[in-house]
Write an enzyme that holds these catalytic residues in place. Structure first.
Site, PDB file in Angstrom:
ATOM      1  N   ARG A  25       0.836  -1.218   0.000  1.00  0.00           N
ATOM      2  CA  ARG A  25       0.000   0.000   0.000  1.00  0.00           C
ATOM      3  C   ARG A  25       0.866   1.261   0.000  1.00  0.00           C
ATOM      4  NH1 ARG A  25      -2.700  -1.006   5.592  1.00  0.00           N
ATOM      5  NH2 ARG A  25      -0.488  -1.502   5.925  1.00  0.00           N
ATOM      6  N   GLU A  30       6.406   5.927  12.588  1.00  0.00           N
ATOM      7  CA  GLU A  30       6.072   6.754  13.750  1.00  0.00           C
ATOM      8  C   GLU A  30       6.976   7.992  13.731  1.00  0.00           C
ATOM      9  OE1 GLU A  30       6.682   4.422  17.237  1.00  0.00           O
ATOM     10  OE2 GLU A  30       4.878   3.214  16.974  1.00  0.00           O
ATOM     11  N   ASP A  49       3.960  22.299  17.063  1.00  0.00           N
ATOM     12  CA  ASP A  49       4.372  21.638  15.823  1.00  0.00           C
ATOM     13  C   ASP A  49       4.349  22.673  14.709  1.00  0.00           C
ATOM     14  OD1 ASP A  49       2.776  18.332  16.175  1.00  0.00           O
ATOM     15  OD2 ASP A  49       4.614  19.184  17.000  1.00  0.00           O
ATOM     16  N   ASN A  50       5.405  22.693  13.898  1.00  0.00           N
ATOM     17  CA  ASN A  50       5.466  23.617  12.759  1.00  0.00           C
ATOM     18  C   ASN A  50       5.616  22.825  11.465  1.00  0.00           C
ATOM     19  OD1 ASN A  50       5.510  25.814  14.541  1.00  0.00           O
ATOM     20  ND2 ASN A  50       7.736  25.767  14.685  1.00  0.00           N
ATOM     21  N   ARG A  60      16.554  28.486   4.800  1.00  0.00           N
ATOM     22  CA  ARG A  60      15.948  29.187   5.934  1.00  0.00           C
ATOM     23  C   ARG A  60      16.935  29.110   7.098  1.00  0.00           C
ATOM     24  NH1 ARG A  60       9.922  29.371   5.650  1.00  0.00           N
ATOM     25  NH2 ARG A  60       9.284  28.358   3.708  1.00  0.00           N
ATOM     26  N   HIS A  63      18.428  30.423  12.620  1.00  0.00           N
ATOM     27  CA  HIS A  63      17.536  31.081  13.592  1.00  0.00           C
ATOM     28  C   HIS A  63      17.586  30.427  14.967  1.00  0.00           C
ATOM     29  CE1 HIS A  63      14.914  31.837   9.770  1.00  0.00           C
ATOM     30  NE2 HIS A  63      15.957  32.643   9.808  1.00  0.00           N
ATOM     31  N   LYS A  73      14.363  21.625  19.150  1.00  0.00           N
ATOM     32  CA  LYS A  73      13.588  21.264  17.951  1.00  0.00           C
ATOM     33  C   LYS A  73      13.829  19.809  17.549  1.00  0.00           C
ATOM     34  CE  LYS A  73      13.803  26.023  16.442  1.00  0.00           C
ATOM     35  NZ  LYS A  73      14.711  27.007  15.852  1.00  0.00           N
ATOM     36  N   HIS A 120      19.333  27.108  14.181  1.00  0.00           N
ATOM     37  CA  HIS A 120      18.858  26.065  13.238  1.00  0.00           C
ATOM     38  C   HIS A 120      18.623  26.667  11.861  1.00  0.00           C
ATOM     39  CE1 HIS A 120      15.330  23.637  11.544  1.00  0.00           C
ATOM     40  NE2 HIS A 120      16.420  22.906  11.360  1.00  0.00           N
ATOM     41  N   TYR A 132       8.424  20.191  12.226  1.00  0.00           N
ATOM     42  CA  TYR A 132       9.281  20.155  13.403  1.00  0.00           C
ATOM     43  C   TYR A 132       8.533  20.574  14.660  1.00  0.00           C
ATOM     44  CZ  TYR A 132      10.186  25.058  12.028  1.00  0.00           C
ATOM     45  OH  TYR A 132      10.081  26.371  11.645  1.00  0.00           O
ATOM     46  N   LYS A 167      14.467  39.106   5.222  1.00  0.00           N
ATOM     47  CA  LYS A 167      14.686  39.087   6.685  1.00  0.00           C
ATOM     48  C   LYS A 167      15.973  38.333   7.003  1.00  0.00           C
ATOM     49  CE  LYS A 167      12.450  36.760  10.560  1.00  0.00           C
ATOM     50  NZ  LYS A 167      11.267  35.937  10.920  1.00  0.00           N
ATOM     51  N   ASP A 168      16.170  37.172   6.370  1.00  0.00           N
ATOM     52  CA  ASP A 168      17.373  36.375   6.667  1.00  0.00           C
ATOM     53  C   ASP A 168      18.636  37.041   6.118  1.00  0.00           C
ATOM     54  OD1 ASP A 168      16.041  32.940   6.626  1.00  0.00           O
ATOM     55  OD2 ASP A 168      15.860  34.606   8.050  1.00  0.00           O
TER      56      ASP A 168
HETATM   57  C1  LIG Z   1       8.540  30.343  13.211  1.00  0.00           C
HETATM   58  C2  LIG Z   1       7.153  30.902  13.230  1.00  0.00           C
HETATM   59  C3  LIG Z   1       6.748  31.868  12.321  1.00  0.00           C
HETATM   60  N1  LIG Z   1       5.471  32.374  12.368  1.00  0.00           N
HETATM   61  C4  LIG Z   1       5.076  33.353  11.357  1.00  0.00           C
HETATM   62  C5  LIG Z   1       5.936  34.605  11.325  1.00  0.00           C
HETATM   63  C6  LIG Z   1       5.925  34.993   9.856  1.00  0.00           C
HETATM   64  O1  LIG Z   1       4.797  35.822   9.579  1.00  0.00           O
HETATM   65  C7  LIG Z   1       5.748  33.672   9.110  1.00  0.00           C
HETATM   66  C8  LIG Z   1       7.027  33.149   8.522  1.00  0.00           C
HETATM   67  O2  LIG Z   1       7.997  33.172   9.563  1.00  0.00           O
HETATM   68  P1  LIG Z   1       9.546  33.054   9.231  1.00  0.00           P
HETATM   69  O3  LIG Z   1       9.856  33.796   7.957  1.00  0.00           O
HETATM   70  O4  LIG Z   1      10.304  33.447  10.476  1.00  0.00           O
HETATM   71  O5  LIG Z   1       9.692  31.474   8.942  1.00  0.00           O
HETATM   72  P2  LIG Z   1      11.076  30.694   8.829  1.00  0.00           P
HETATM   73  O6  LIG Z   1      12.078  31.497   8.081  1.00  0.00           O
HETATM   74  O7  LIG Z   1      10.731  29.347   8.330  1.00  0.00           O
HETATM   75  O8  LIG Z   1      11.578  30.605  10.341  1.00  0.00           O
HETATM   76  C9  LIG Z   1      11.820  29.364  10.977  1.00  0.00           C
HETATM   77  O9  LIG Z   1      12.918  28.789  10.334  1.00  0.00           O
HETATM   78  C10 LIG Z   1      13.909  28.169  11.125  1.00  0.00           C
HETATM   79  C11 LIG Z   1      14.613  27.141  10.292  1.00  0.00           C
HETATM   80  C12 LIG Z   1      13.518  27.719  12.467  1.00  0.00           C
HETATM   81  O10 LIG Z   1      14.072  26.770  13.034  1.00  0.00           O
HETATM   82  C13 LIG Z   1      12.516  28.501  13.202  1.00  0.00           C
HETATM   83  O11 LIG Z   1      11.434  27.681  13.613  1.00  0.00           O
HETATM   84  C14 LIG Z   1      11.969  29.650  12.450  1.00  0.00           C
HETATM   85  O12 LIG Z   1      12.840  30.750  12.641  1.00  0.00           O
HETATM   86  O13 LIG Z   1       5.256  32.737  10.090  1.00  0.00           O
HETATM   87  C15 LIG Z   1       4.553  31.957  13.302  1.00  0.00           C
HETATM   88  O14 LIG Z   1       3.402  32.431  13.334  1.00  0.00           O
HETATM   89  N2  LIG Z   1       4.926  31.001  14.217  1.00  0.00           N
HETATM   90  C16 LIG Z   1       6.193  30.459  14.228  1.00  0.00           C
HETATM   91  O15 LIG Z   1       6.490  29.582  15.074  1.00  0.00           O
END
Ligand SMILES: Cc1cn([C@H]2C[C@H](O)[C@@H](COP(=O)(O)OP(=O)(O)O[C@H]3O[C@H](C)C(=O)[C@H](O)[C@H]3O)O2)c(=O)[nH]c1=O
Length: 184
Positions: A25, A30, A49-50, A60, A63, A73, A120, A132, A167-168
């Protein structure tokens, strides 16, 4: 138990091999078991959980969140393949400023546990869905980071022309971060 814990060259960062049960299938695996994690890590309690989707070539990171909102994480790939990176930011550690990189993919069923004193980041080698768990809630005001291409950390992303958020691209250097005292 359907999990095997492996140390990495960075203290506190662990590669977890998940068992995958294949049949005609498809497959079953897990992703997380509290009893396994509690048996390996005493103070681990995941609260969020993200899921992020990244097209091939996206980087990315790097951070982290400052204390008291620092986040451990557990990173897994539902579909695709990433090179996942953890950078030790614990000043007292022999590994301070060092990084480890692990390939996580749907195929290899690896997850990476990253303690809360690490930054990370990851590069998507294919279009990838990254799931994650974090040990602390998102706290925007505590967000910090280091430029992905910081020369003192020297992550080898192996990705030409990566796609990175504005941003990054504005994140500080490791040297600046230390000056600002944003380490553990
Ligand atoms: C992380 C996060 C973001 N947001 C919102 C804030 C922004 O409006 C949008 C995108 O956020 P960001 O651009 O910071 O997403 P990433 O660049 O993927 O950030 C993450 O990427 C690296 C690899 C990580 O380990 C962290 O979890 C986190 O920093 O989601 C939320 O509402 N909740 C959250 O927990």
């Amino acid at each position: 138990m359907n999990f095997k814990l492996n140390e990495t060259q960075l203290s506190g960062v662990f590669l977890i091999q998940r068992t995958r049960f294949n049949d005609e299938r498809g497959y079953f695996t897990e992703f997380f078991r509290e009893d396994f994690f509690k048996s390996q890590f005493t103070e681990i309690n995941f609260v969020q959980d993200n899921l992020s989707f990244s097209r091939k070539g996206v980087i990315r990171g790097l951070h982290f969140q400052k204390l008291p909102f620092s986040q451990g994480k557990l990173v897994s790939v539902i579909h695709g393949k990433i090179l996942d990176v953890a950078v030790n930011l614990k000043k007292s550690s022999k590994d301070f400023g060092k990084y480890v990189m692990a390939e996580l993919s749907e195929e290899n069923c690896y997850s990476l546990y990253i303690p809360d004193y690490c930054a990370h980041g990851f590069v998507a080698l294919e279009d990838s869905y990254v799931l994650y768990k974090t040990t602390e809630y998102y706290h925007k005001e505590s967000e910090r980071g280091i430029r992905y291409d910081d020369p003192d950390i020297g992550v080898k992303w192996n990705m030409a022309n990566p796609v990175i958020s504005d941003k990054d691209l504005k994140l500080p250097s490791f040297k600046k971060l230390i000056k600002e005292g944003d380490y553990f």
